[in-house]
Motif scaffolding. Structure first.
Motif, PDB file in Angstrom:
ATOM      1  N   LEU A  41     -62.532  20.599 -23.769  1.00  0.00           N
ATOM      2  CA  LEU A  41     -63.721  19.750 -23.877  1.00  0.00           C
ATOM      3  C   LEU A  41     -63.461  18.306 -23.484  1.00  0.00           C
ATOM      4  CD1 LEU A  41     -65.421  20.901 -27.200  1.00  0.00           C
ATOM      5  CD2 LEU A  41     -65.870  21.660 -24.864  1.00  0.00           C
ATOM      6  N   GLN A  42     -62.297  17.768 -23.841  1.00  0.00           N
ATOM      7  CA  GLN A  42     -61.950  16.380 -23.548  1.00  0.00           C
ATOM      8  C   GLN A  42     -63.030  15.429 -24.070  1.00  0.00           C
ATOM      9  OE1 GLN A  42     -59.207  17.060 -19.637  1.00  0.00           O
ATOM     10  NE2 GLN A  42     -61.388  16.932 -19.260  1.00  0.00           N
ATOM     11  N   ALA A  43     -63.342  15.595 -25.345  1.00  0.00           N
ATOM     12  CA  ALA A  43     -64.416  14.822 -25.977  1.00  0.00           C
ATOM     13  C   ALA A  43     -63.916  13.576 -26.697  1.00  0.00           C
ATOM     14  CB  ALA A  43     -65.160  15.715 -26.981  1.00  0.00           C
ATOM     15  N   LEU A  44     -62.595  13.439 -26.888  1.00  0.00           N
ATOM     16  CA  LEU A  44     -62.068  12.422 -27.788  1.00  0.00           C
ATOM     17  C   LEU A  44     -61.103  11.467 -27.102  1.00  0.00           C
ATOM     18  CD1 LEU A  44     -61.127  14.614 -30.890  1.00  0.00           C
ATOM     19  CD2 LEU A  44     -63.318  13.497 -30.402  1.00  0.00           C
ATOM     20  N   PHE A  45     -60.966  10.265 -27.695  1.00  0.00           N
ATOM     21  CA  PHE A  45     -59.813   9.418 -27.474  1.00  0.00           C
ATOM     22  C   PHE A  45     -59.481   8.755 -28.799  1.00  0.00           C
ATOM     23  CE2 PHE A  45     -62.705   5.963 -27.495  1.00  0.00           C
ATOM     24  CZ  PHE A  45     -62.023   4.754 -27.406  1.00  0.00           C
ATOM     25  N   GLY A 158     -69.009  12.651 -25.600  1.00  0.00           N
ATOM     26  CA  GLY A 158     -68.013  13.266 -26.462  1.00  0.00           C
ATOM     27  C   GLY A 158     -68.565  13.624 -27.822  1.00  0.00           C
ATOM     28  N   ALA A 159     -69.478  12.810 -28.347  1.00  0.00           N
ATOM     29  CA  ALA A 159     -70.055  13.080 -29.666  1.00  0.00           C
ATOM     30  C   ALA A 159     -70.879  14.361 -29.652  1.00  0.00           C
ATOM     31  CB  ALA A 159     -70.908  11.898 -30.122  1.00  0.00           C
ATOM     32  N   GLY A 160     -71.671  14.558 -28.591  1.00  0.00           N
ATOM     33  CA  GLY A 160     -72.454  15.783 -28.495  1.00  0.00           C
ATOM     34  C   GLY A 160     -71.581  17.011 -28.418  1.00  0.00           C
ATOM     35  N   ALA A 161     -70.543  16.949 -27.574  1.00  0.00           N
ATOM     36  CA  ALA A 161     -69.618  18.078 -27.444  1.00  0.00           C
ATOM     37  C   ALA A 161     -68.879  18.330 -28.745  1.00  0.00           C
ATOM     38  CB  ALA A 161     -68.628  17.808 -26.309  1.00  0.00           C
TER      39      ALA A 161
END
Length: 473
Positions: A41-45, A158-161
């Motif tokens: 997903l790569q939704a975060l950092f 990223g929040a939605g994913a």
């Protein structure tokens, strides 16, 4: 029984109170689940498990003493990139920004921490938040957990994913033209873009709002208890008001006697696809069966209104990018640069006319909604598009053709929610927008909750692809 990472925030808190659940166990479960999903997903950092677990241990000690800090103590939370957190950089989704540590928490971050929320990570966004996708020159490309070839939407990408994938129950995003509701609709989750000023934000900007992104209305209402209220840093924040957020579930009876407007055409931008229209019409019939009067609305937006706001935002971005050193400016996504540069030849008269469309949109929206208690519409005329594209049109000269249903409620300052209402034949979520009169945030939550009770049961949430592995410390 749902796994720990899938529990609603309301159930987590109830379990902590009864000493049947541990914030440490819950946080560990969320981190393990993230480890399985995140490579896809790569939704975060700024994912820092050790910091999250330290917060969870502190929360556990408070619950054992019977002294929780607030309504979400011990609940895992993510915050969007552009919500500053003290000591951390705020890249705004772009490689062009200097990574300077923030001096203080922005209001939403401060309130989450003050209430004991466990900040697990920050979530990704596109360059400057100016795209409805997860494409970024700084972050990895974010994807939609329902279909990894599709975008989660944006700019709260990223929040939605993360919400749809089960990275804990509570996520905070922002919205200036649809950036909460578009990813919520395309990821099958719930969000509330509140009345302007209901949740203070820093820096404030016309139409800009922060809001909860969750899997349910109840969890969004819980987070609203924490986020709403005044803050002197936000010149548009509303005075504190004692709102009974806990009273968000009035049942289906809440709909009886309501006068509901049904808006099926935005009046500008892309045409509504038949599958989307069908899902919204089905939702409207459920409202009618529950005792509401549903009446058709004529479009009130115009292409001139949408284009005017677009041209003004182009000029704002053009000025911002022109101030960057050439080597920094070159790092911004080419799509954003071309969009912004197209404003270079606009003169003063053109910009005055463009800026005037914000107020024209506000007046038209308020007038169109005056006859109704609530308004139903699509969130977007189209479902999620390929992840690699910056916008549904993939055209920097027609970048906002999909926000005709969402942007008017930013300008009118009215609360508007996105709640899942169906799927396309290809299994992509469709969002129903429910908008209310200004300041009626609780009413919008209650109506959205009634629809949750009326709609067909949601299918199981998407799971990490087979073979995804977790590492257990």
């Amino acid at each position: 029984m749902p796994q720990l990472h899938d529990l609603p925030a309301t159930e987590m808190v109830a379990g902590y109170r009864r000493r049947e659940l541990s914030p440490v166990d819950v946080t560990q479960a969320v981190l393990r689940h993230i480890e399985r999903w995140e490579p896809h997903l790569q939704a975060l950092f700024l994912l820092r498990p050790e910091r999250a677990l330290a917060q969870a241990r502190a929360s556990e000690a408070r619950w054992l003493r019977g002294e929780p800090l607030g309504p979400i103590d011990g609940v895992p939370v993510t915050l969007k990139d552009n919500i500053a957190t003290a000591g951390d950089p705020t890249p705004l989704g772009t490689a062009a920004v200097d990574l300077v540590p923030a001096a203080a928490d922005a209001p939403p971050a401060a309130r989450v921490r003050d209430s004991g929320g466990v900040v697990v990570a920050k979530t990704t966004m596109p360059d400057y938040g100016m795209l409805s996708s997860g494409l970024s020159s700084y972050h990895a490309l974010a994807r939609n957990p329902w279909d990894l070839t599709k975008t989660p939407g944006g700019s709260s990408a990223g929040a939605g994913a993360a919400a749809a994938a089960g990275y804990g129950p509570l996520h905070v995003g922002t919205d200036i033209g649809g950036s909460l509701r578009l990813p919520a609709g395309w990821c099958g989750i719930f969000t509330l873009k509140p009345s302007l000023g209901r949740i203070p934000i820093d820096p404030p900007y016309t139409g800009r709002a922060a809001g909860p992104m969750t899997r349910s209305v109840a969890d969004a209402a819980l987070l609203m208890q924490v986020l709403s209220g005044a803050d002197p840093r936000d010149s548009m924040s509303l005075p504190w008001q004692d709102i009974a957020w806990h009273d968000s579930d009035r049942g289906v009876g809440r709909l009886r006697g309501l006068r509901i407007g049904l808006l099926l055409e935005a009046g500008c931008g892309l045409a509504v696809l038949p599958e989307v229209r069908s899902a919204i019409e089905h939702a409207a019939r459920l409202f009618e069966r529950a005792g509401a009067t549903v009446l058709p609305m004529q479009p009130f937006m115009t292409q001139g209104m949408l284009d005017g706001m677009d041209h003004f935002w182009r000029m704002r971005s053009h000025v911002d990018l022109k101030a960057l050193p050439p080597e920094r400016r070159a790092l911004v996504l080419p799509y954003i640069r071309r969009w912004a540069d197209s404003a270079a030849t606009l003169g003063g008269e053109a910009m005055f006319k463009a800026a005037s469309q914000f107020h024209a949109t506000r007046v038209a929206t308020v007038a169109a909604c005056r006859a109704f208690d609530y308004v139903l519409s699509p969130v977007s005329p189209v479902p999620a598009f390929p992840a690699e594209l910056p916008s549904p049109t993939n055209d920097p000269l027609r970048p906002l053709e999909h926000i005709g249903f969402t942007v008017p409620f930013n300008m009118s300052e009215q609360p508007a929610a996105s709640v899942h209402c169906g799927f396309t034949r290809d299994g992509l979520p469709i969002g129903l927008q429910i908008a209310g009169q200004r300041f009626d945030d609780l009413g919008v939550l209650q109506v959205a909750r009634a629809f949750e009770l009326l709609r067909e049961p949601m299918p199981a949430w998407p799971q990490p692809p087979a073979g995804s592995r977790e590492h257990v410390d």
